[in-house]
Each structure stands twice: as C-alpha cells, then as structure tokens.
Design an enzyme around this catalytic site. Structure first.
Site, PDB file in Angstrom:
ATOM      1  N   ARG A 125      24.409  70.196  20.100  1.00 50.40           N
ATOM      2  CA  ARG A 125      24.873  68.962  19.471  1.00 50.40           C
ATOM      3  C   ARG A 125      26.257  68.588  19.971  1.00 50.40           C
ATOM      4  O   ARG A 125      26.425  67.661  20.744  1.00 50.40           O
ATOM      5  CB  ARG A 125      24.864  69.116  17.935  1.00 50.40           C
ATOM      6  CG  ARG A 125      24.998  67.784  17.178  1.00 50.40           C
ATOM      7  CD  ARG A 125      26.408  67.277  17.060  1.00 50.40           C
ATOM      8  NE  ARG A 125      27.306  68.196  16.375  1.00 50.40           N
ATOM      9  CZ  ARG A 125      28.606  67.986  16.226  1.00 50.40           C
ATOM     10  NH1 ARG A 125      29.179  66.898  16.726  1.00 50.40           N
ATOM     11  NH2 ARG A 125      29.361  68.876  15.605  1.00 50.40           N
ATOM     12  N   ASP A 126      27.257  69.343  19.595  1.00 43.47           N
ATOM     13  CA  ASP A 126      28.637  68.981  19.927  1.00 43.47           C
ATOM     14  C   ASP A 126      28.886  69.068  21.430  1.00 43.47           C
ATOM     15  O   ASP A 126      29.678  68.302  21.978  1.00 43.47           O
ATOM     16  CB  ASP A 126      29.605  69.899  19.169  1.00 43.47           C
ATOM     17  CG  ASP A 126      31.008  69.335  19.112  1.00 43.47           C
ATOM     18  OD1 ASP A 126      31.191  68.160  19.469  1.00 43.47           O
ATOM     19  OD2 ASP A 126      31.924  70.051  18.705  1.00 43.47           O
TER      20      ASP A 126
ATOM     21  N   CYS B 221      34.904  65.507  21.393  1.00 42.69           N
ATOM     22  CA  CYS B 221      34.565  64.424  20.475  1.00 42.69           C
ATOM     23  C   CYS B 221      34.706  63.103  21.222  1.00 42.69           C
ATOM     24  O   CYS B 221      35.788  62.784  21.716  1.00 42.69           O
ATOM     25  CB  CYS B 221      35.488  64.417  19.257  1.00 42.69           C
ATOM     26  SG  CYS B 221      35.167  63.013  18.141  1.00 42.69           S
TER      27      CYS B 221
END
Length: 305
Positions: free
Chosen positions: A12-13, A237
């Site tokens: 995911r990240d 991010c």
C-alpha cells in the site's frame, strides 16, 4: 522474549508513491512470499478511487487472495466511509484511516478539515463495528508536516482523544514526513498513551532523514508493540512533498531479531522477496543496508539466545 508485530505496508504505502503499476500476479507473489517468511500482517492496498491512485485499483482482488493465506492478518487503508464499506465487503480483517494532525495536510490528502474527519471516523467506526472488522486510526503527520512545519503535541493529544471518542479501536503515531527524532517519539508516545491508554500500539515511521531505526527503538522503549515497515524501503506520501522512504522491513527485522525480540520472521527468506520487487519494478530503487551487507557472523547465535 517480547513479541513485536512487524506490519508490512509496502503493497500500500510503498506502491502508492511510485509511478509504476505492479502487476497483480507480482503483488500476489510478494504477499505470498512475505507470509511464508513469517510476516503476520500485511497492508495489501487501499480503497481509494482508482482514478486517484491507479496503483491501488486491484485491492479487492488482493484482499480476496490474501485471505486464502492461513494466519495472515489482512488489512487495508480507507480514506472515508465509502472506502470502509468497500473494504468490509471485500473481506478485510482490519482497516485504518489516516487522520492528519496537520490540517493543511488533511485538506490536501483527503480534502477534509479536522471536524469533518472526526465525523468520518465516527461513520467508519460504525461500519467496522457492524462488519466485525478491526478499526485503527493513523495519526498522520504527528511529528511534523512538510506543509505546516511543527505540529503542536497538544494538538496531537487532543485529536487522539477526540478520535477515541468517535470510535477508534487502535492508534498509530505516523511520522509521515520523516520529521521525528527519538526524544520526540518517547515524549509523544507517553503523552498520547496517558490519554488513550493501550489503544496506542503502533508506530509508522519513515526513514527520510536516516532516523527510522533510532525512532523505532525509542518506541520500543516506551512499550510500542507494532512497527510498520516497507520491503526495500519503498514508499512515502504523494501529498507530502519530500517525504520519501519508509522504514526498511529487512533492516528492522535484523535489528529486532538480533536484539532478542520475537518477530517470527526468517530474515533470509524475507531478503529473498526483494527479487520479486526488482523484477516487477525495473529501475525502481530498493533501499536497505542488510540486503547488501548480510547479517552479522554471529546472527544465528544472537537470535538463539
């Protein structure tokens, strides 16, 4: 021997922050291989609109696949109640929502201010309870923000309490931007735990400035029992400029195993999983000291203590 849960967040990240889209078969091979190495929890993706993050479009298929692996806790990230409903329908064991302590980052990341996010957390909590699914809140940018700078610790504590009242079952403190230092980690863990107790279990750390392992150790000293990490250090991010580099799973597992913590993860098998990433993501840099240097000569003796 103290047990520490290493939660793999790379699918995911790690993948959401790179342009390449890993094929579904390669993601499945990654998840299967890490579980075989002893990883007990994997964040397999996020339930965001595919138009925003096409890297996550196959998350429902990944959840279905991962659920077939015995003993694996299958979790996913959701941005809102709509995503939570999709996650529960897909069959996740647990879901988490990012709650940015920096309101500027919250508006950039999920387009909601703090009051709106608290309402969303309450809605997600209701969905999770109805579906019998565990619900965690990630207190993002808790240690600082590339958009706002310092985030007051009083703000983090206040919002953690509000999220607990809204229905959060568990919390992580997230160093989304790689701003944390060990003293800050110790201080903030103590302050948040004083208000929400054992609901705070987890640190989500980035290694942007090389302090990831030092911050992890500081958290362990304060009783943290779960540490997020990403194979090969993939990730960051997309809505926090310059916030590259998750904590490297391989380096974290070496440290924990060598120190006598119980992770249940075989380091050699874990390092071998990198081959899947290297083949599926050609040209994408993979990080970590342990894969290059190998374990210490007395590593076997250390983990046998």
């Amino acid at each position: 021997m103290t047990a520490i849960l290493v939660s793999e967040v790379g699918p995911r990240d790690g993948l959401q922050s790179i342009k390449s889209i890993m094929p579904l078969a390669a993601k499945q091979a990654w998840i299967r291989a890490e579980a075989a190495a002893g990883v007990r929890e994997i964040e397999v993706g996020s339930f965001v609109p595919p138009a925003l993050l096409p890297q996550m479009a196959d998350t429902p298929e990944l959840v279905a696949f991962a659920r077939t692996i015995p003993g694996l806790n299958v979790v996913a990230l959701v941005p809102n109640a709509k995503g939570a409903a999709r996650a529960v329908e897909a069959g996740v064991h647990g879901l988490s929502i990012p709650f940015s302590m920096s309101e500027t980052h919250s508006l950039r990341n999920v387009r909601k201010d703090h009051p709106a996010m608290l309402a969303e957390i309450a809605a997600v909590a209701a969905i999770a309870r109805a579906g019998g699914v565990h619900f965690a809140v990630g207190l993002s940018t808790a240690f600082g923000c590339t958009l706002e700078g310092a985030v007051p610790e009083d703000t983090v504590v206040r919002l953690a309490v509000a999220a607990a009242e809204a229905g959060a079952m568990e919390f992580s403190l997230s160093d989304t931007t790689g701003y944390a230092d060990p003293a800050q980690v110790r201080r903030l863990v103590r302050r948040v735990r004083a208000e929400v107790g054992d609901l705070l279990t987890t640190l989500h750390l980035h290694n942007t400035r090389g302090l990831g392992l030092a911050n992890a150790l500081a958290g362990l000293d304060e009783g943290i029992t779960t540490l997020d990490a990403s194979l090969g250090g993939l990730g960051g991010c997309p809505y926090a400029p310059g916030a590259s580099g998750n904590l490297v799973t391989e380096d974290l597992v070496l440290m924990l195993n060598a120190m006598g913590y119980e992770t249940g993860i075989d380091l050699d098998q874990l390092i071998a999983v990198r081959t899947i990433l290297a083949e599926a993501l050609p040209g994408e840099p993979l990080y970590g000291f342990t894969p290059d240097a190998g374990p210490m000569l007395d590593y076997a003796e250390r983990i046998a203590r």
